[in-house]
Scaffold this active site. Structure first.
Site, PDB file in Angstrom:
ATOM      1  CG  HIS A   1      10.636  28.977   7.571  1.00 34.25           C
ATOM      2  ND1 HIS A   1       9.787  27.939   7.248  1.00 34.25           N
ATOM      3  CD2 HIS A   1       9.847  30.026   7.898  1.00 34.25           C
ATOM      4  CE1 HIS A   1       8.532  28.355   7.375  1.00 34.25           C
ATOM      5  NE2 HIS A   1       8.543  29.620   7.770  1.00 34.25           N
TER       6      HIS A   1
ATOM      7  CB  CYS B   1      13.209  22.548  -1.919  1.00 31.93           C
ATOM      8  SG  CYS B   1      13.461  21.575  -0.415  1.00 31.93           S
TER       9      CYS B   1
END
Ligand code: AMP
Ligand code: ZN
Length: 110
Positions: free
Chosen positions: A99, A7
């Site tokens: 991811h 993030c």
């Protein structure tokens, strides 16, 4: 999400070697590459696990994989590549923001 390194990369708070970005994903070089080309493709929405997919997130992951296919030449993966998603402790997941590892640029052992 607090204290999530991906993030922070997405927000531009820590540097990364970005190779692609659009409104919903970012792709950057893994800092500890395990292949000649080792990229991380990260949906910008913070969640960690496939078990957290609802319909909207499933569609996001689908578009993410479609985008990887569209970008393979530009990413240096035209001769083939591997997509890896580590999930949880036994898989060695260290960053708890979903991811996709993109590995290629050479012949890969299994
Ligand atoms: P995983 O073990 O599947 O959670 O993968 C996390 C990956 O993030 C590892 O391959 C790390 O090398 C990579 N990584 C951690 N921090 C950074 C960073 N600041 N920039 C790029 N890659 C990173
Ligand atoms: Zn995150």
């Amino acid at each position: 999400m607090n204290n999530c390194i991906f993030c922070k990369i997405i927000a531009g708070e820590i540097p990364s070697a970005k190779v692609y970005e659009d409104e919903e994903i970012v792709i950057f070089k893994d800092i500890e590459p395990k292949a000649a080309v080792h990229l991380l493709c990260v949906p910008k929405e913070h969640f960690a696990y496939l078990s957290e997919l609802d319909g909207a997130r499933a569609a996001l992951v689908g578009r993410t994989m479609q985008k990887i296919g569209q970008l393979k030449e530009q990413l240096g993966l035209s001769a083939g590549y591997r997509v890896v998603i580590n999930q949880g402790e036994n898989a060695g997941q260290t960053v708890h923001h979903l991811h996709l590892h993109l590995l290629g640029g050479e012949t890969l052992g299994w």
